[in-house]
Scaffold this active site. Structure first.
Site, mmCIF file in Angstrom:
data_model
loop_
_atom_site.group_PDB
_atom_site.id
_atom_site.type_symbol
_atom_site.label_atom_id
_atom_site.label_comp_id
_atom_site.label_asym_id
_atom_site.label_seq_id
_atom_site.Cartn_x
_atom_site.Cartn_y
_atom_site.Cartn_z
ATOM 1 N N GLY A 53 0.823 -1.203 0.000
ATOM 2 C CA GLY A 53 0.000 0.000 0.000
ATOM 3 C C GLY A 53 0.854 1.247 0.000
ATOM 4 O O GLY A 53 2.028 1.232 -0.374
ATOM 5 N N CYS A 54 0.289 2.341 0.449
ATOM 6 C CA CYS A 54 0.968 3.626 0.467
ATOM 7 C C CYS A 54 2.285 3.554 1.234
ATOM 8 O O CYS A 54 2.317 3.087 2.372
ATOM 9 C CB CYS A 54 0.050 4.673 1.096
ATOM 10 S SG CYS A 54 0.844 6.258 1.393
ATOM 11 N N PHE A 55 3.361 4.031 0.631
ATOM 12 C CA PHE A 55 4.657 3.949 1.306
ATOM 13 C C PHE A 55 4.793 4.921 2.476
ATOM 14 O O PHE A 55 5.691 4.779 3.297
ATOM 15 C CB PHE A 55 5.831 4.095 0.345
ATOM 16 C CG PHE A 55 5.798 5.226 -0.658
ATOM 17 C CD1 PHE A 55 5.085 6.399 -0.443
ATOM 18 C CD2 PHE A 55 6.514 5.096 -1.844
ATOM 19 C CE1 PHE A 55 5.100 7.421 -1.375
ATOM 20 C CE2 PHE A 55 6.529 6.127 -2.786
ATOM 21 C CZ PHE A 55 5.825 7.295 -2.551
ATOM 22 N N TRP A 56 3.909 5.889 2.604
ATOM 23 C CA TRP A 56 3.962 6.787 3.769
ATOM 24 C C TRP A 56 3.792 5.987 5.058
ATOM 25 O O TRP A 56 4.564 6.135 5.999
ATOM 26 C CB TRP A 56 2.865 7.837 3.692
ATOM 27 C CG TRP A 56 2.985 8.817 2.573
ATOM 28 C CD1 TRP A 56 4.079 9.066 1.802
ATOM 29 C CD2 TRP A 56 1.947 9.696 2.107
ATOM 30 N NE1 TRP A 56 3.788 10.051 0.871
ATOM 31 C CE2 TRP A 56 2.497 10.454 1.043
ATOM 32 C CE3 TRP A 56 0.636 9.916 2.479
ATOM 33 C CZ2 TRP A 56 1.749 11.417 0.355
ATOM 34 C CZ3 TRP A 56 -0.113 10.874 1.795
ATOM 35 C CH2 TRP A 56 0.443 11.616 0.743
#
Length: 230
Positions: A53-56
């Site tokens: 998913g989102c790397f943040w």
């Protein structure tokens, strides 16, 4: 979408629902891997490249894991020519938003990294999506760097499947690492720099809380940062 914004109350409501589900799952421990690397004679450092998913959120979570030295947000699975945020966001490049985790194998093993990955970092049963984000760039993927990592990853997936740990089949891919390309500077340590962002609050902070609650022995209160590693 080319950037994660919340332009409408409806979108915000969807994120709240998604975060509640994520928080529930984040509190559920899973068995440790039966097959793992030995730490008895470990020295130096190792790396793990994961997509979930989102790397943040992935970066922000693993920056709180004991034994992790630094985490870089980036892209893996495709080529260097298309490893830019706007291009990867099209979902057509083969690249996935990923993190490169450098860790001390004398403190934490590769298998333990994967335990966090499968249990509190993301939902491994989702196909080409995580929470509000959809597309192949958000797929669940383990990019192994050597035969030992591949062995541990495949054995662990088999163990979790046989134990019926999740309510659906594990969708996580296991692919050979062909390259990792760091993301743009503004993506690095995004969670640390934007802790009040609705996206971060709803989707990513529950993962860190889940790590602290579920695996307190692996949790570090002070995160490592990309800036500190430079």
């Amino acid at each position: 979408m080319t950037f994660r914004t919340l332009p409408a109350l409806f979108s915000a409501a969807l994120l709240v629902c998604a975060s509640c589900a994520a928080a529930d799952e984040a509190g559920k421990p899973i068995p440790a891997p039966m097959a793992d690397e030995t730490k008895a004679h470990a020295s130096g450092s190792e790396t793990a490249v994961l997509s979930g998913g989102c790397f943040w959120g992935m970066q922000g979570l693993f920056e709180h894991v004991k034994g992790v030295r630094h985490v870089v947000a980036g892209y893996s699975g495709g080529g260097t020519a298309t490893a830019q945020y706007e291009t990867v966001s099209s979902g057509t490049t083969g690249n996935a938003e990923s993190v490169k985790i450098t860790f001390d194998p004398a403190v934490i093993s590769y298998g333990q990294i994967l335990r966090v990955f499968f249990s509190v970092a993301h939902d491994p049963t989702e196909v080409d999506r995580q929470g509000p984000d959809e597309g192949t760039q958000y797929r669940s993927d383990i990019f192994f760097a050597n035969a030992e990592q591949e062995k541990v990853a495949r054995a662990y997936i088999g163990q979790l499947e046989r134990g019926r740990i999740f309510g659906a089949p594990i969708a996580t891919r296991v692919d050979r690492l062909s390259g990792f390309y760091p993301a743009e500077t503004y993506h690095q340590d995004y969670l640390i720099h934007h802790p009040d962002s609705p996206y971060i609050v709803f989707n990513d902070l529950p993962k860190i809380a889940g790590l602290k609650t579920t695996y307190p022995e692996l949790y570090s209160e002070k995160p490592v940062t990309v800036a500190a590693a430079r």
